[in-house]
Design a protein around this motif. Structure first.
Motif, short mmCIF file in Angstrom:
data_model
loop_
_atom_site.label_atom_id
_atom_site.label_comp_id
_atom_site.label_asym_id
_atom_site.label_seq_id
_atom_site.Cartn_x
_atom_site.Cartn_y
_atom_site.Cartn_z
N MET A 1 42.57 32.58 43.03
CA MET A 1 42.88 32.29 41.65
C MET A 1 42.86 33.60 40.87
O MET A 1 41.94 34.39 40.98
N PHE A 2 43.89 33.76 40.07
CA PHE A 2 44.06 35.01 39.34
C PHE A 2 44.01 34.73 37.84
O PHE A 2 44.70 33.84 37.34
N VAL A 3 43.14 35.46 37.13
CA VAL A 3 43.03 35.33 35.67
C VAL A 3 43.48 36.65 35.08
O VAL A 3 42.99 37.71 35.45
N SER A 4 44.38 36.55 34.15
CA SER A 4 44.92 37.79 33.57
C SER A 4 43.90 38.42 32.63
O SER A 4 42.99 37.77 32.11
N ALA A 5 44.09 39.68 32.36
CA ALA A 5 43.20 40.44 31.47
C ALA A 5 43.28 39.91 30.05
O ALA A 5 42.28 39.93 29.30
N GLU A 6 44.46 39.41 29.66
CA GLU A 6 44.62 38.88 28.30
C GLU A 6 43.77 37.62 28.10
O GLU A 6 43.15 37.44 27.04
N ILE A 7 43.73 36.75 29.08
CA ILE A 7 42.93 35.52 28.99
C ILE A 7 41.45 35.88 28.90
O ILE A 7 40.71 35.29 28.10
N ILE A 8 41.01 36.82 29.72
CA ILE A 8 39.61 37.26 29.68
C ILE A 8 39.28 37.84 28.31
O ILE A 8 38.23 37.55 27.71
#
Length: 87
Positions: free
Chosen positions: A1-8
């Motif tokens: 699962m990949f979470v983008s830096a913008e979401i973080i």
């Protein structure tokens, strides 16, 4: 699962904003409580002073009323009889 830096970044910003607002609300509430305690202390002292002065005035009125009752009793009391010396 990949979470983008913008979401973080968005999640961290939201958490930071909620913590800041919550801390500000707690600090504001604490200031209100502290201020109301100070007002309550000053108001309590002022009320105590008024009660003492009022108590002194009531005592003075009670003493005056007692003196007035005694004076009225003397005025309204039985007539004094004059003792006439025999000739």
């Amino acid at each position: 699962m990949f979470v983008s830096a913008e979401i973080i970044a968005i999640v961290l910003s939201a958490v930071g904003l909620l913590l800041t607002l919550g801390g500000t609300m707690v600090a504001g509430f604490a200031w209100c409580v502290r201020r109301s305690d100070r007002v309550e202390e000053r108001l309590g002292a002022r009320i105590d002073g008024v009660e003492e002065r009022l108590g002194a005035r009531i005592d003075a009125v009670a003493a005056d009323t007692t003196e007035l009752k005694i004076a009225m009793a003397r005025i309204e009391g039985p007539q004094r009889h004059l003792i006439v010396a025999a000739r």
